[in-house]
Each structure stands twice: as C-alpha cells, then as structure tokens.
Design a protein around this motif. Sequence first.
Motif, PDB file in Angstrom:
ATOM      1  N   HIS A   1       0.838  -1.194   0.000  1.00 25.93           N
ATOM      2  CA  HIS A   1       0.000   0.000   0.000  1.00 25.93           C
ATOM      3  C   HIS A   1       0.879   1.253   0.000  1.00 25.93           C
ATOM      4  O   HIS A   1       0.634   2.205  -0.746  1.00 25.93           O
ATOM      5  CB  HIS A   1      -0.923  -0.005   1.228  1.00 25.93           C
ATOM      6  CG  HIS A   1      -1.818   1.185   1.311  1.00 25.93           C
ATOM      7  ND1 HIS A   1      -3.060   1.230   0.726  1.00 25.93           N
ATOM      8  CD2 HIS A   1      -1.633   2.409   1.871  1.00 25.93           C
ATOM      9  CE1 HIS A   1      -3.603   2.419   0.940  1.00 25.93           C
ATOM     10  NE2 HIS A   1      -2.760   3.154   1.634  1.00 25.93           N
TER      11      HIS A   1
ATOM     12  N   LEU B   1      -4.791   4.580  -5.731  1.00 25.22           N
ATOM     13  CA  LEU B   1      -5.585   3.506  -5.127  1.00 25.22           C
ATOM     14  C   LEU B   1      -6.219   2.611  -6.191  1.00 25.22           C
ATOM     15  O   LEU B   1      -6.410   1.424  -5.979  1.00 25.22           O
ATOM     16  CB  LEU B   1      -6.669   4.086  -4.205  1.00 25.22           C
ATOM     17  CG  LEU B   1      -6.168   4.703  -2.902  1.00 25.22           C
ATOM     18  CD1 LEU B   1      -7.333   5.037  -1.973  1.00 25.22           C
ATOM     19  CD2 LEU B   1      -5.206   3.782  -2.159  1.00 25.22           C
TER      20      LEU B   1
ATOM     21  N   ALA C   1      -3.686   0.278  -6.976  1.00 23.26           N
ATOM     22  CA  ALA C   1      -3.441  -0.647  -5.857  1.00 23.26           C
ATOM     23  C   ALA C   1      -4.547  -1.690  -5.739  1.00 23.26           C
ATOM     24  O   ALA C   1      -4.485  -2.570  -4.892  1.00 23.26           O
ATOM     25  CB  ALA C   1      -3.324   0.137  -4.555  1.00 23.26           C
TER      26      ALA C   1
ATOM     27  N   VAL D   1      -7.745  -1.141  -4.942  1.00 23.61           N
ATOM     28  CA  VAL D   1      -8.761  -0.847  -3.926  1.00 23.61           C
ATOM     29  C   VAL D   1     -10.130  -0.803  -4.611  1.00 23.61           C
ATOM     30  O   VAL D   1     -10.257  -0.335  -5.743  1.00 23.61           O
ATOM     31  CB  VAL D   1      -8.449   0.504  -3.227  1.00 23.61           C
ATOM     32  CG1 VAL D   1      -9.592   0.951  -2.336  1.00 23.61           C
ATOM     33  CG2 VAL D   1      -7.164   0.378  -2.415  1.00 23.61           C
TER      34      VAL D   1
ATOM     35  N   SER E   1      -8.646   1.945   1.964  1.00 28.03           N
ATOM     36  CA  SER E   1      -8.176   0.581   1.763  1.00 28.03           C
ATOM     37  C   SER E   1      -8.820  -0.370   2.775  1.00 28.03           C
ATOM     38  O   SER E   1      -9.281  -1.457   2.414  1.00 28.03           O
ATOM     39  CB  SER E   1      -6.657   0.586   1.923  1.00 28.03           C
ATOM     40  OG  SER E   1      -6.120  -0.548   1.385  1.00 28.03           O
TER      41      SER E   1
END
Length: 404
Positions: free
Chosen positions: A251, A279, A282, A284, A394
């Motif tokens: 993260h 994000l 990532a 999410v 997250s």
Amino acid sequence: MSVKSANNLIWGILAAVILALFFGTWLGTSMTKVEWIGTLFLNALKMTIIPLIVSAVICGVCSLGDVRKLGKIGGVTIGYYLTTTAVAVFVGLMVVNIIQPGEQFSISEEVATRGTDHGEAPKLTDIPLSMIAPNLIEAAAQTKLLPIIVFSLLFAAALSTTGQKGKPLIEFFDGLNETMMKIVSWLMIFAPIGIFCLVSARLGAAGGGEAFWLEIMAIGKYVFAVLLGLLIHFFLLFVFLALVAGGGLKHFLSVSRALLTAFGTASSSATLPITMDCLKEAGVEDRSIKFVLPLGATINMDGTALYEAVAVMFIAQAYGIEMSAIEQGIIFITATLAAIGAAGIPQAGLVTMVLVLTAVNLPLEGIGLLLAVDWFLDRFRTAINVWGDSIGASVISRFWKNLN
Ligand code: ASP
C-alpha cells in the motif's frame, strides 16, 4: 498508467524533491523565479478536482445499489476517520507532554508579534455551517469541497431512486469520471517538474537553506516533536493496515506518488485526484475510491489534528501557562474538530488552530512563534493526512462486503 511508468514516476518525483531541497538551499531566493511553473502544475491539478469529485461521489453512491446502504457505509466511514483523528491527537499530546518543546523557550519581541493579524477567529459552529453552501457555483469556484460533497451525496441518493429515468445521467457521470481520471494520469507526467518548482521556490522564499536552518534551529524541539508525532502516527496506521487488511508495504509503495505530491503541494485537496489514481492501481475497491476517499480527504486530517495539539501545547509551554488534564481534554476535542473543519489547502491548519487556542484561553499571538517553519511542517502533515485517507479507503474497501 502501467506499473513500470508508475514506478518511474515515483523515482522522478522523489528525485525532484531531493533536487528541490538542494537547489532551494543553494540558490536561495533566486529559485522563486520558477514558482510560476509550480503554480501552473498546482492549478492544473485543482482544475480537475470539482468535476472529478462530483462525478466520483455520484458514481460511488449510485453503485451501492440501494440508497439505504449509504447511511451504513457513511456512518462507518465517518466513525473510522473520527477515530483515527482522535488517535492522532492523542499521539500528539503524548509526544508534546514527554518532550516539552516549549519549556525554557524564550519568546523574542519580534517573533511574538508576528502572528497578531489573524482576522476574525473561527467558531465551532462554522464547521456545521460550512457543510451547506447557499451557492454551489461559488463553493466550486473557491474549491470548497465539503458542501460540494454534501450536495453530491444528496444528488446521488435522489438519483439512485429514479430508476430507468435516471440511468442516462448515471452513465453520463460515469463517463465524466473516466475522462477526468485520464486527464489526471496525463498531468502526472508533469509532477516531477511541478513539485521541483514548488518546493525549491518555497525554500528560496524562506531565504534559502542557511536562513531557513536558523529558523528551524530556533524552535528545533518543537519541529522535532511534530515530526516525531507524525512519524509515530504513520507507523501506527501502517501496522493497523497490515494487521486488519494486509499489504502494508504494498500500500505504501502504491500511494507513495500521492504522498510525495502532498509533500510538494501542501494541499490534500489538490492531491486527491492522484490519490484516487494510486488507489485504483493498488486494486482498492472502486466504490471505496469514489465514496470513502473523497469523504476522507475533506473530513479526515490526522496530520493536521496532531500538529494542532502539539502546536497549542507548545504555545502554552512557551508562555509558561500550565495546561491541566481537563484543559488538555478540551484541546483533544477541539483539535479533532478543528482538523475536520480545516480545508485541504496550504496552511489551513494554522487558521483553525485559533479555535483550539480560544477554547483554552491561550494567547493567539502564540501563532507567531510557529509561522516561520509552518510551510515546512505543513508538507509533512499534509502527507500524513493523505496517508490516513488512503488507509481508510483501503481498510473499508477490504470490509466492504461484510458491511453490505
Ligand atoms: N495543508 C493541509 C492539507 O491540505 C492542511 C493543513 O494542515 O494546513 O491537508
């Protein structure tokens, strides 16, 4: 953006920050000549905020499927962010009580009168009042995100009850959101140049490395206390994320572009489009990026809350005013609220701090003690604000399914 170009960009921005510190230190005031390039980058980011946030929040809420879920997710989000802000203030109070940065601090005449011009003091009631704007266009023009988000939530809640009739509008906002995200990914290419110019010009404006170093040394213990508190909070959130959702380091690497941009711009609102982009990469949950993150960027400011608690206690110590446990309790509550009310723009925390100082009857002139180094600390606390927002999105993304 591909993983490879995202990685290159992280290194590019990191190099930009290091070079900016070097050139700002070395060339001093002459670096202010490049400020306009930084402003250009900042303005380009700001230009995307309103259409991006409005479309994101509307899509996020409409994708919940059932408007009744909005209350549940909204409640969890606000509860989560309030808790982390309170933890941040607690960390700040612990650090400042242990280090006592204001003990034996001598207030010079010149410094003590620096902060006397702070205009009208904000009141606690300003916070709920700032949630609704009578004129949305005016609020958008001033990038006041809170009323824009409140309106978007309301609009989306109503839209999601309109069935077939509202579908084209939802599709419109979906398309708008995709388009804005594309623009943000293009703007990111210029981030290293923009951030270099912003940081080096600001250091130059502070008189260059030597002059600024002297300012820092003058209240070095206070600077140390704020930075230590922010570092502790950073790790607390890191460990929390790793324990409850896993992937702490992953993260961190994913959002490091946003953290560096927050450092460069000192504005969590201007950084929001980039945090969204990070994000997304990532992995999410989309609904969390579109709903939890914008809400966090407006109401959650862990770094600001922590800094306000440390700063207010520092002022009390510097003036030799003892703060009882009850008064520290008042600082705890008002610093949490003041951080919620602070806008995501440079040095907004300095303004809302007046609220905390007034609550415990401390001299407002005390702000003058902090002014010289505030732009510097602002960058660190903004990065922690963005870090806190991203972790909230997250964590809540991870538990989204259980919440439904
Ligand atoms: N600059 C901070 C932010 O944009 C607010 C502050 O603490 O002054 O998040």
